[in-house]
Motif scaffolding. Sequence first.
Motif, PDB file in Angstrom:
ATOM      1  N   GLN A  65      11.894 -16.261  20.345  1.00  0.00           N
ATOM      2  CA  GLN A  65      11.658 -17.320  19.361  1.00  0.00           C
ATOM      3  C   GLN A  65      10.277 -17.933  19.556  1.00  0.00           C
ATOM      4  N   ASN A  66       9.510 -17.404  20.512  1.00  0.00           N
ATOM      5  CA  ASN A  66       8.215 -17.968  20.880  1.00  0.00           C
ATOM      6  C   ASN A  66       7.090 -17.201  20.184  1.00  0.00           C
ATOM      7  N   ALA A  67       6.323 -17.885  19.356  1.00  0.00           N
ATOM      8  CA  ALA A  67       5.258 -17.234  18.588  1.00  0.00           C
ATOM      9  C   ALA A  67       4.205 -16.603  19.500  1.00  0.00           C
ATOM     10  N   GLY A  68       3.860 -17.259  20.595  1.00  0.00           N
ATOM     11  CA  GLY A  68       2.869 -16.708  21.520  1.00  0.00           C
ATOM     12  C   GLY A  68       3.338 -15.429  22.185  1.00  0.00           C
ATOM     13  N   VAL A  69       4.599 -15.413  22.594  1.00  0.00           N
ATOM     14  CA  VAL A  69       5.168 -14.223  23.235  1.00  0.00           C
ATOM     15  C   VAL A  69       5.276 -13.093  22.208  1.00  0.00           C
ATOM     16  N   LYS A  70       5.662 -13.429  20.989  1.00  0.00           N
ATOM     17  CA  LYS A  70       5.781 -12.401  19.943  1.00  0.00           C
ATOM     18  C   LYS A  70       4.405 -11.808  19.603  1.00  0.00           C
ATOM     19  N   LYS A  71       3.384 -12.634  19.580  1.00  0.00           N
ATOM     20  CA  LYS A  71       2.013 -12.146  19.320  1.00  0.00           C
ATOM     21  C   LYS A  71       1.585 -11.197  20.447  1.00  0.00           C
ATOM     22  N   PHE A  72       1.885 -11.571  21.680  1.00  0.00           N
ATOM     23  CA  PHE A  72       1.573 -10.728  22.829  1.00  0.00           C
ATOM     24  C   PHE A  72       2.320  -9.399  22.718  1.00  0.00           C
TER      25      PHE A  72
END
Length: 182
Positions: free
Chosen positions: A64-71
Amino acid sequence: MMIATTRLLLGAALFAAPVIASAQTPPPPPPAEAKTTADAYVTAAGKSDLYEINSSQIVLQKSQNAGVKKFAQMMIDHHQKTTAATVKAAQKAGLNPPPPALDPGATASINELQAASPADIDRLYLGQQRPAHQAALDLHQSYAAGGDKAPLKASAKAAVPIVKRHIAEATKLQGGSGAAGM
């Protein structure tokens, strides 16, 4: 005294069980011969890339974390490119590499991510990423320095800054600013 000791040990075991169950399992490092021998290097690099792609696809679905998903999306994009570059270099070196496949250790890491709750997925994923990328960095640096096929040495050398960037990004996310709840 024996009953008290037994209760104490049982209580400690019950307390530790959730901690053990939530530990992340990084994929195993590549074999030593992969640092110098073309066939072993291509196999190890392919396994590493495939693990990165598969683990990141799971995280794209569960995090649910945008930063982790971008990574995770960056991992998929970059590791598809490094796989293609390694295959091209292997062919230029006269090899015909088989498609990458996961080993049992990487499969266990993937299974752990698949079973993770949404609350644990980011921590587990990033906890796997750093040691996996440290092993990949060692593999590429070692093969670039002492490998037996020039086209693959060049490909390994080109992968080093990519892997270093991934380590830096994963470290930043694990620091707390990009991964809430870790």
